[in-house]
Design a protein around this motif. Structure first.
Motif, PDB file in Angstrom:
ATOM      1  N   ASP A   1       0.799  -1.225   0.000  1.00 56.07           N
ATOM      2  CA  ASP A   1       0.000   0.000   0.000  1.00 56.07           C
ATOM      3  C   ASP A   1       0.831   1.273   0.000  1.00 56.07           C
ATOM      4  O   ASP A   1       0.347   2.338  -0.374  1.00 56.07           O
ATOM      5  N   LEU A   2       2.094   1.201   0.403  1.00 55.76           N
ATOM      6  CA  LEU A   2       2.931   2.398   0.476  1.00 55.76           C
ATOM      7  C   LEU A   2       3.725   2.642  -0.802  1.00 55.76           C
ATOM      8  O   LEU A   2       4.450   3.639  -0.894  1.00 55.76           O
ATOM      9  N   ASP A   3       3.628   1.765  -1.784  1.00 49.61           N
ATOM     10  CA  ASP A   3       4.370   1.948  -3.022  1.00 49.61           C
ATOM     11  C   ASP A   3       3.805   3.121  -3.828  1.00 49.61           C
ATOM     12  O   ASP A   3       2.651   3.526  -3.651  1.00 49.61           O
ATOM     13  N   TYR A   4       4.615   3.643  -4.749  1.00 45.40           N
ATOM     14  CA  TYR A   4       4.290   4.868  -5.474  1.00 45.40           C
ATOM     15  C   TYR A   4       3.131   4.652  -6.444  1.00 45.40           C
ATOM     16  O   TYR A   4       3.110   3.662  -7.185  1.00 45.40           O
ATOM     17  N   PRO A   5       2.151   5.559  -6.484  1.00 42.81           N
ATOM     18  CA  PRO A   5       0.945   5.336  -7.295  1.00 42.81           C
ATOM     19  C   PRO A   5       1.214   5.044  -8.765  1.00 42.81           C
ATOM     20  O   PRO A   5       0.581   4.148  -9.354  1.00 42.81           O
ATOM     21  N   ASP A   6       2.118   5.780  -9.419  1.00 44.74           N
ATOM     22  CA  ASP A   6       2.383   5.517 -10.837  1.00 44.74           C
ATOM     23  C   ASP A   6       2.922   4.109 -11.050  1.00 44.74           C
ATOM     24  O   ASP A   6       2.641   3.475 -12.076  1.00 44.74           O
ATOM     25  N   MET A   7       3.680   3.621 -10.082  1.00 44.14           N
ATOM     26  CA  MET A   7       4.230   2.284 -10.202  1.00 44.14           C
ATOM     27  C   MET A   7       3.170   1.215  -9.933  1.00 44.14           C
ATOM     28  O   MET A   7       3.105   0.198 -10.612  1.00 44.14           O
ATOM     29  N   THR A   8       2.317   1.453  -8.945  1.00 46.08           N
ATOM     30  CA  THR A   8       1.257   0.471  -8.673  1.00 46.08           C
ATOM     31  C   THR A   8       0.254   0.448  -9.825  1.00 46.08           C
ATOM     32  O   THR A   8      -0.289  -0.616 -10.161  1.00 46.08           O
ATOM     33  N   ASP A   9       0.017   1.600 -10.453  1.00 44.12           N
ATOM     34  CA  ASP A   9      -0.848   1.621 -11.636  1.00 44.12           C
ATOM     35  C   ASP A   9      -0.257   0.759 -12.743  1.00 44.12           C
ATOM     36  O   ASP A   9      -0.984   0.044 -13.451  1.00 44.12           O
ATOM     37  N   THR A  10       1.054   0.817 -12.905  1.00 45.05           N
ATOM     38  CA  THR A  10       1.703   0.011 -13.944  1.00 45.05           C
ATOM     39  C   THR A  10       1.640  -1.466 -13.585  1.00 45.05           C
ATOM     40  O   THR A  10       1.475  -2.321 -14.474  1.00 45.05           O
ATOM     41  N   MET A  11       1.774  -1.798 -12.305  1.00 44.76           N
ATOM     42  CA  MET A  11       1.606  -3.188 -11.881  1.00 44.76           C
ATOM     43  C   MET A  11       0.179  -3.659 -12.157  1.00 44.76           C
ATOM     44  O   MET A  11      -0.042  -4.785 -12.624  1.00 44.76           O
ATOM     45  N   ASP A  12      -0.805  -2.794 -11.892  1.00 45.76           N
ATOM     46  CA  ASP A  12      -2.198  -3.143 -12.203  1.00 45.76           C
ATOM     47  C   ASP A  12      -2.375  -3.376 -13.705  1.00 45.76           C
ATOM     48  O   ASP A  12      -3.128  -4.267 -14.126  1.00 45.76           O
ATOM     49  N   TRP A  13      -1.693  -2.580 -14.509  1.00 46.52           N
ATOM     50  CA  TRP A  13      -1.756  -2.717 -15.964  1.00 46.52           C
ATOM     51  C   TRP A  13      -1.297  -4.091 -16.419  1.00 46.52           C
ATOM     52  O   TRP A  13      -1.803  -4.637 -17.413  1.00 46.52           O
ATOM     53  N   LEU A  14      -0.335  -4.678 -15.671  1.00 43.78           N
ATOM     54  CA  LEU A  14       0.124  -6.024 -16.008  1.00 43.78           C
ATOM     55  C   LEU A  14      -1.010  -7.035 -15.928  1.00 43.78           C
ATOM     56  O   LEU A  14      -0.976  -8.056 -16.618  1.00 43.78           O
ATOM     57  N   GLY A  15      -2.014  -6.749 -15.079  1.00 43.15           N
ATOM     58  CA  GLY A  15      -3.158  -7.659 -14.986  1.00 43.15           C
ATOM     59  C   GLY A  15      -3.840  -7.829 -16.326  1.00 43.15           C
ATOM     60  O   GLY A  15      -4.175  -8.957 -16.741  1.00 43.15           O
ATOM     61  N   ASP A  16      -4.056  -6.724 -17.028  1.00 43.07           N
ATOM     62  CA  ASP A  16      -4.665  -6.790 -18.354  1.00 43.07           C
ATOM     63  C   ASP A  16      -3.665  -7.208 -19.421  1.00 43.07           C
ATOM     64  O   ASP A  16      -3.980  -8.011 -20.303  1.00 43.07           O
TER      65      ASP A  16
END
Length: 437
Positions: free
Chosen positions: A155-170
């Protein structure tokens, strides 16, 4: 490969001819950083106020408010700023003659210098426009994933990076696993949390790990977490955008194969500078960017395609590294921790001020966030930051994301005088009373 100080100096000496041109526009000697006092330990240097006043004199900052929000980026010292201005003029005057000619050799020398500073091989470094670009290229380019696999972040990771990790889902058809860093975030609690997450999610193949996160300033024990992840056959991409230049380490002390760095935060280079690191034997794990043909697939630079850049930023990196090295990373870290400790220790007796980083020296640098007990919403903490500015002219910023609610982030800089953190500490007593639940 850990470079000794002697080896690093020798390596930089070998680069001197190529770097001379990049430093040709350097600032006058009068603007050079004063050397730290001889014979003092970093702890003693951190408390040498006459020395730090000389450092502060090397920066031009507004006197209209107290700036305790240096976590966005680190402003340039005057020597770097003037070098940057000179490089802008040089670029504007020489145009594509510079871009197609001298810049190529000079930027390669700068890449070599950055690698040497980090304790890495030049072939493991590619310059980028920011830590964000570096990390997004690493995350999006990591190809050893498929349906049935999972990726993980906290939860403390940087938003732009977590968004990119979420992008890996798709993009890769993987599951995305998230978890929370506990409060209080002691070293052992953090290690236990990651160990539990690895055990509970055996399909995880890739972890995003912040060395120093931008929300609370917590510094995680990266080497130990990377080692645990490796035991579970999990690759780790480390976000070191906030740590290099703030904390004292080399690449081998992180132990990670993939790391993204910023140069415009704690190194103090102009905005638009960063780099990524890929351990030499792991290059094939990251895709070539957009089928790039400007470099062969065996060259790490094929993992970054930035187009035409503002090369004045890059050409000014050596000046920023000179300034950084003249102070010394040990002294920088000690001073930043001293400034943090001063305001934190001054409010420890206030019962409803919660400090969100532990007092373990290995777990923090300059950045530390606080929360008024019971004030957990973004709106609450935005109001507290606004009150600090309106009433005391102290500039801070609200941050959301921590497991127990939003908070206010405080980030001093090398040139922050003691009076500024003391003003914050005084103001927080008022805040604690005014915003008590």
């Amino acid at each position: 490969m850990v470079l000794s100080r002697r080896s690093m100096v020798a390596s930089l000496g070998a680069l001197a001819p190529a770097l001379t041109a990049a430093r040709a526009q350097a600032s006058p000697p009068a603007l050079r950083t004063p050397n730290p006092p001889d014979g003092k330990s970093p702890t003693e240097v951190a408390r040498d106020e006459p020395y730090w006043r000389k450092i502060a004199a090397q920066y031009t900052v507004s006197d209209e408010f107290v700036n305790l929000e240096h976590g966005y980026y680190g402003i340039m010292s005057d020597p770097v700023r003037r070098t940057f201005h000179d490089n802008i003029d040089r670029l504007n005057e020489q145009n594509s003659h510079l871009l197609r000619g001298a810049y190529k050799k000079e930027s390669e020398a700068i890449r070599q210098e950055v690698a040497t500073q980090l304790g890495a091989r030049t072939e493991e470094i590619a310059l980028t426009q920011s830590g964000t670009e570096a990390l997004q290229n690493l995350i999006s380019g990591y190809h050893d994933l498929g349906p049935g696999d999972a990726v993980m972040y906290a939860d403390l990771d940087y938003p732009d990076m977590t968004d990119t990790m979420d992008w890996l889902g798709d993009r890769r058809g993987v599951d995305v696993v998230t978890f929370s860093i506990p409060e209080p975030a002691t070293r052992q609690a953090v290690l236990d949390t990651y160990a539990s997450a690895f055990r509970d999610h055996p399909r995880v193949k890739l972890l995003l790990l912040s060395h120093v996160n931008n929300r609370t300033g917590l510094a995680t024990p990266v080497r130990e977490i990377v080692a645990m992840a490796r035991e579970h056959e999990i690759d780790v991409i480390v976000d070191a955008a906030h740590s290099w230049g703030q904390l004292n380490f080399t690449i081998d002390e992180l132990g990670a194969d993939f790391v993204g760095f910023s140069l415009h935060k704690w190194i103090g280079a102009p905005l638009g500078t960063g780099f990524l690191y890929i351990r030499q034997n792991r290059l094939s794990a990251i895709d070539v960017t957009y089928a790039d043909e400007s470099h062969p697939p065996s060259d790490i630079r094929s993992r970054v395609v930035s187009g035409t850049r503002d090369v004045a930023c890059v050409l000014s990196v050596p000046s920023a590294l000179d300034f950084h090295n003249s102070i010394g990373i040990e002294n920088k870290q000690a001073r930043l921790q001293y400034l943090r400790d001063r305001w934190v220790n001054a409010v420890k007796d206030v019962d409803n001020i919660e400090i969100l980083t532990p007092d373990e020296p290995s777990m923090y640098g300059a950045i530390t966030s606080f929360r008024v007990t019971g004030r957990t919403t973004e709106e609450d903490n935005a109001a507290i930051a606004k009150y600090l500015f309106d009433r005391y002219r102290v500039f801070t910023v609200e941050r959301d994301g921590p497991v127990k609610g939003s908070c206010v982030r405080v980030t001093p800089a090398l040139f922050t005088p003691l009076e500024h953190v003391d003003r914050l500490a005084l103001a927080l007593r008022d805040v604690a009373a005014r915003f008590r639940v």
